[in-house]
Design a protein around this motif. Structure first.
Motif, PDB file in Angstrom:
ATOM      1  N   GLU A  38       0.835  -1.190   0.000  1.00  0.00           N
ATOM      2  CA  GLU A  38       0.000   0.000   0.000  1.00  0.00           C
ATOM      3  C   GLU A  38       0.875   1.246   0.000  1.00  0.00           C
ATOM      4  O   GLU A  38       1.899   1.303   0.678  1.00  0.00           O
ATOM      5  N   LYS A  40       1.663   4.837   1.149  1.00  0.00           N
ATOM      6  CA  LYS A  40       1.310   5.581   2.348  1.00  0.00           C
ATOM      7  C   LYS A  40       1.923   6.983   2.394  1.00  0.00           C
ATOM      8  O   LYS A  40       1.736   7.712   3.377  1.00  0.00           O
ATOM      9  N   LEU A  43      -0.669   9.740   2.838  1.00  0.00           N
ATOM     10  CA  LEU A  43      -1.214   9.760   4.191  1.00  0.00           C
ATOM     11  C   LEU A  43      -0.259  10.460   5.149  1.00  0.00           C
ATOM     12  O   LEU A  43      -0.679  11.285   5.975  1.00  0.00           O
ATOM     13  N   ARG A  44       1.031  10.149   5.039  1.00  0.00           N
ATOM     14  CA  ARG A  44       2.010  10.751   5.941  1.00  0.00           C
ATOM     15  C   ARG A  44       2.179  12.242   5.660  1.00  0.00           C
ATOM     16  O   ARG A  44       2.415  13.039   6.564  1.00  0.00           O
TER      17      ARG A  44
END
Length: 372
Positions: A38, A40, A43-44
């Motif tokens: 995935e 990420k 998101l971070r």
């Protein structure tokens, strides 16, 4: 308002959870995706930028299309403009990271934020070096470089402090990366790839006495010693007015005009209490020049109060990069988050120079602060 660059490596960290110990290279990315990895990094990045949600009116972003920046900024409601570079919405590569970094260097953003790992830091460093303040949002498998916040939220906190006018140190930090192939064979081979200038949350660290209060005489001596040690031959130095700059002249053993501008070349005084016309004449004669000026205590002016000999024409000849601003941290802290002020008499020049400026606050110690 500060202009922040944002570059996201959408594949950063993709190999970690699936046991690939890195994400450098198209083959590794493809293998990670095949294993069900995935992504990420977005998101971070959102975690970092969430910290700035209440300060949207104080910043403006320059970013890349799609997954390299625009998607996240759109979702969070930040104002932004896309860079003028041939970068696709998806399926990006390290080449696109370098292309974006060059565009933002050319645009002169106040701070370049990037999300990735050590490979991304290498790509950014190869383009901007130590010419532009940068800050990494950790999103990679390998984070050995010292250019990242300890967490995404920590990176956001540093930027928030800058936007709020807090004390923010700026220091050179190493970019390092591991040989991923060797690492997959349980061999750790790290290599140094350079340094970049990274803002860090400011704190009182030098010349302190009881409770973090600076001893002004010691701090001024430290500042003056560093400025003098950093002087180059055959460069004209125009030393502005005030007690802070007087410490520089004292360090050089030269006469000082407390409320005027003096000229120094090769550590010799070649002009005292200069007029605006005399400054222009010297700048015409010596194209390599810097101005050493201080911050007006309590008000935050750097030009327009006490340094009016530096006319807009002289400031344009010097250029913002050749302004050596010096101050104690106590004086900056006393502004209580207010920005420094340009009041050159030329509104367009003041607008052009607005953003951030570095301030020498000790020996090899700098902070970055907002300038309006």
């Amino acid at each position: 308002m500060l202009t922040l660059g944002l570059i996201i490596n959408p594949y950063a960290g993709i190999g970690g959870a699936v046991g690939l110990k890195g994400s450098d290279g198209a083959d590794i990315v493809a293998e990670a995706m095949a294993r069900g990895a995935e992504r990420k990094a977005a998101l971070r990045t959102r975690q970092a930028l969430d910290v700035l949600s209440a300060l949207k009116e104080r910043c403006y972003f320059l970013t890349c299309p799609g997954e390299m920046g625009a998607d996240v900024l759109t979702g969070l409601g930040f104002s932004y403009r896309l860079i003028d570079a041939d970068i696709p919405q998806v399926n990006t590569s390290a080449d696109h990271t370098r292309l974006a970094a060059q565009a933002m260097l050319d645009e002169g953003v106040d701070l370049l934020l990037f999300a990735g790992g050590d490979g991304t830091a290498r790509d950014i460093c190869a383009v901007v070096g130590d010419t532009l303040p940068v800050l990494g949002i950790p999103a990679g498998v390998k984070i050995h470089s010292a250019v990242y916040g300890i967490t995404p939220t920590a990176s956001g906190e540093v930027v928030r402090s800058l936007l709020e006018g807090g004390l923010v140190d700026i220091k050179e930090a190493e970019v390092r990366d591991l040989d991923e192939d060797a690492f997959r064979n349980n061999q750790v081979r790290a290599r140094h790839y350079g340094e970049m200038r990274v803002p860090q949350t400011g704190h009182f660290v030098q010349a302190v006495k009881q409770g973090g209060v600076e001893v002004e005489e010691l701090v001024l001596a430290d500042i003056a010693a560093f400025i003098c040690a950093d002087m180059d031959d055959d460069v004209l130095y125009l030393v502005g007015s005030g007690k802070t700059t007087q410490a520089v002249m004292d360090e050089l053993g030269l006469e000082n005009t407390l409320l005027g501008v003096d000229a120094v070349l090769n550590r010799e005084q070649i002009g005292t209490d200069l007029t605006a016309d005399e400054i222009l004449a010297l700048l015409a004669k010596y194209p390599q020049a810097q101005a050493i000026v201080s911050v007006m205590g309590g008000q935050g002016h750097i030009f327009g109060r006490g340094n009016q000999q530096f006319t807009p024409d002289a400031l344009r000849l010097l250029g913002k990069k050749n302004i050596r601003l010096i101050s104690t941290k106590t004086k900056i802290s006393a502004l209580n988050g207010r920005p420094l002020i340009m009041d050159s008499g030329d509104p367009q020049l003041d607008k052009d120079w607005a953003g951030t400026i570095e301030i020498t606050t000790g020996y090899r110690d700098q902070i970055v602060h907002t300038l309006v």
